[in-house]
Design a protein around this motif. Structure first.
Motif, PDB file in Angstrom:
ATOM      1  N   MET A 176      13.414  51.166  17.733  1.00  0.00           N
ATOM      2  CA  MET A 176      13.518  49.714  17.859  1.00  0.00           C
ATOM      3  C   MET A 176      12.646  49.066  16.794  1.00  0.00           C
ATOM      4  N   GLU A 180      11.317  43.440  17.401  1.00  0.00           N
ATOM      5  CA  GLU A 180      12.005  43.541  18.678  1.00  0.00           C
ATOM      6  C   GLU A 180      11.067  44.086  19.758  1.00  0.00           C
ATOM      7  N   ARG A 183       9.081  41.178  20.995  1.00  0.00           N
ATOM      8  CA  ARG A 183       9.861  40.351  21.921  1.00  0.00           C
ATOM      9  C   ARG A 183       9.942  41.030  23.285  1.00  0.00           C
ATOM     10  N   PHE A 199      18.287  42.210  27.198  1.00  0.00           N
ATOM     11  CA  PHE A 199      17.731  42.584  25.896  1.00  0.00           C
ATOM     12  C   PHE A 199      17.814  44.095  25.663  1.00  0.00           C
TER      13      PHE A 199
END
Length: 388
Positions: A176, A180, A183, A199
């Motif tokens: 990832m 990200e 987040r 997500f």
């Protein structure tokens, strides 16, 4: 002229019971910290803005109340106490042996979002243990956190403990992008279950996705650690928390300790065990702390550290503190002020006051207006107690 007589946004006047609550909490905490071997330090209310930029402070710069000094340098009202104490430990205290146990009783100043009702002045009382790492240091800090809330008079409270290493292990295994991951961290910290689930959907094929999806739900008793191990497999941070909990239980502190493995706030600042204190009657944590091993070294001295801060007014708001009621007004004749003060010092604090009136009848009227129950009249013939 348009003159404003209200207080600035984020500030307010505190009266009577609120003042007593604050002083009661501060007194209890300071007494406890001193008995546990912590020494007080006081840092300036105004610091250089660059201090917090250099330290990598997790506080957003827009929350800092800024001032420009005469030379044009940007200053800030102290938004945090830990960073100035780290500076202090690496400079003024650098010749003293470690560990150093320090406590503070100070106000921090932060600018919240407009119209959200938050306070810009936060009274904090807390501790920092510098130069100590390992299990014993973490145990000392968590037991002190429990005892701090007990000393304040709280009964319905608990401490939730987590470890930043658990999230870091899971996140590092994910394929990832870094932005990200940040987040995802914010979603987990905010326990935003639905958005987190959406997500993570594109990453559902990755082995650790299920554990990350479940992470915001992993709070509660010791059974949380077992569920986490089932989801994530072998993990040194879980082993550490299990041993920590076992020691806390043996010391008689297990009833106040729970776990929250979703404590992933300020992940770059904290480096190990993190914890928060929650009390019945408070809508937000009343205590927050954890291990931060890299901060002091930024100022030139290696010293692993851990600590916590208590939100004094938040704790005080959970207490039932009664303002003493005026019962007695003391009327004294000329030359008898000394006797009046001696009597006053024998009565419970806050229940009596001296009369400024020249005549007894005026004193009786004053006592009636203020709701006092009696007047003590001191004259050359002795003492007379008069019912109002």
């Amino acid at each position: 002229m348009n003159i404003h007589f209200n207080t600035p946004e984020g500030t307010r006047d505190r009266l009577f019971a609120e003042c007593l609550e604050r002083r009661q909490v501060q007194s209890a905490l300071v007494d406890l910290f001193r008995r546990r071997g912590y020494a007080e330090v006081i840092t300036p209310e105004v610091e250089f803005y660059d201090l917090f930029v250099y330290s990598g402070s997790p506080l957003p710069q827009e929350t800092m109340l800024k001032i420009i000094d005469r030379s044009g340098k940007i200053m800030v009202m102290r938004p945090d106490t830990t960073t100035p104490i780290a500076r202090l430990a690496a400079t003024k205290l650098k010749t003293l042996p470690l560990p150093q146990r320090l406590y503070y009783d100070q106000t921090v100043f932060r600018s919240g979002n407009a119209h959200e009702g938050g306070s810009s002045e936060i009274a904090q009382c807390g501790v920092e243990m510098l130069g100590a790492t390992g299990m014993k240091a973490d145990l000392e800090m968590i037991t002190l956190a429990v005892d701090a809330l007990r000393a304040c008079g709280l009964s319905g409270f608990h401490i939730e403990v987590g470890h930043v290493g658990f999230y870091q292990d899971l996140a590092s295994r994910m394929n990832m992008p870094q932005e990200e991951q940040e987040r995802m961290r914010l979603l987990i910290e905010g326990k935003n279950y639905a958005v987190l689930n959406d997500f993570l959907e594109p990453y559902s094929a990755q082995p650790d996705c299920a554990a990350l999806r479940r992470l915001p739900y992993l709070f509660g008793g010791a059974e949380v650690l077992e569920e986490a191990r089932t989801l994530a497999g072998a993990c040194t941070s879980l082993d550490y928390l299990e041993l920590l909990y076992r020691e806390l239980c043996q010391a008689g502190y297990g009833d106040w300790v729970q776990f929250d493995l979703g404590l992933v706030h300020q992940i770059d600042y904290y480096t190990g065990v993190v914890f928060r204190g929650y009390a019945n009657g408070a809508g937000a944590p009343v205590l927050s702390g954890g291990r931060y091993d890299n901060l002091v070294e930024l100022f030139g001295r290696r010293a692993e550290a851990t600590g916590f801060a208590v939100d004094v007014d938040a704790v005080g708001g959970c207490l039932e503190v009664e303002v003493p009621q005026l019962r007695t007004v003391i009327h004294y004749e000329s030359g008898l002020l000394g006797r009046a003060l001696e009597v006053m010092d024998r009565l419970p604090a806050g229940t009596c006051e001296l009369s400024p009136c020249r005549t007894l009848s005026s004193t009786m009227n004053l006592a009636s207006e203020k709701g006092a129950l009696q007047v003590l009249c001191l004259d050359n013939s002795g003492e007379r107690w008069l019912e109002v």
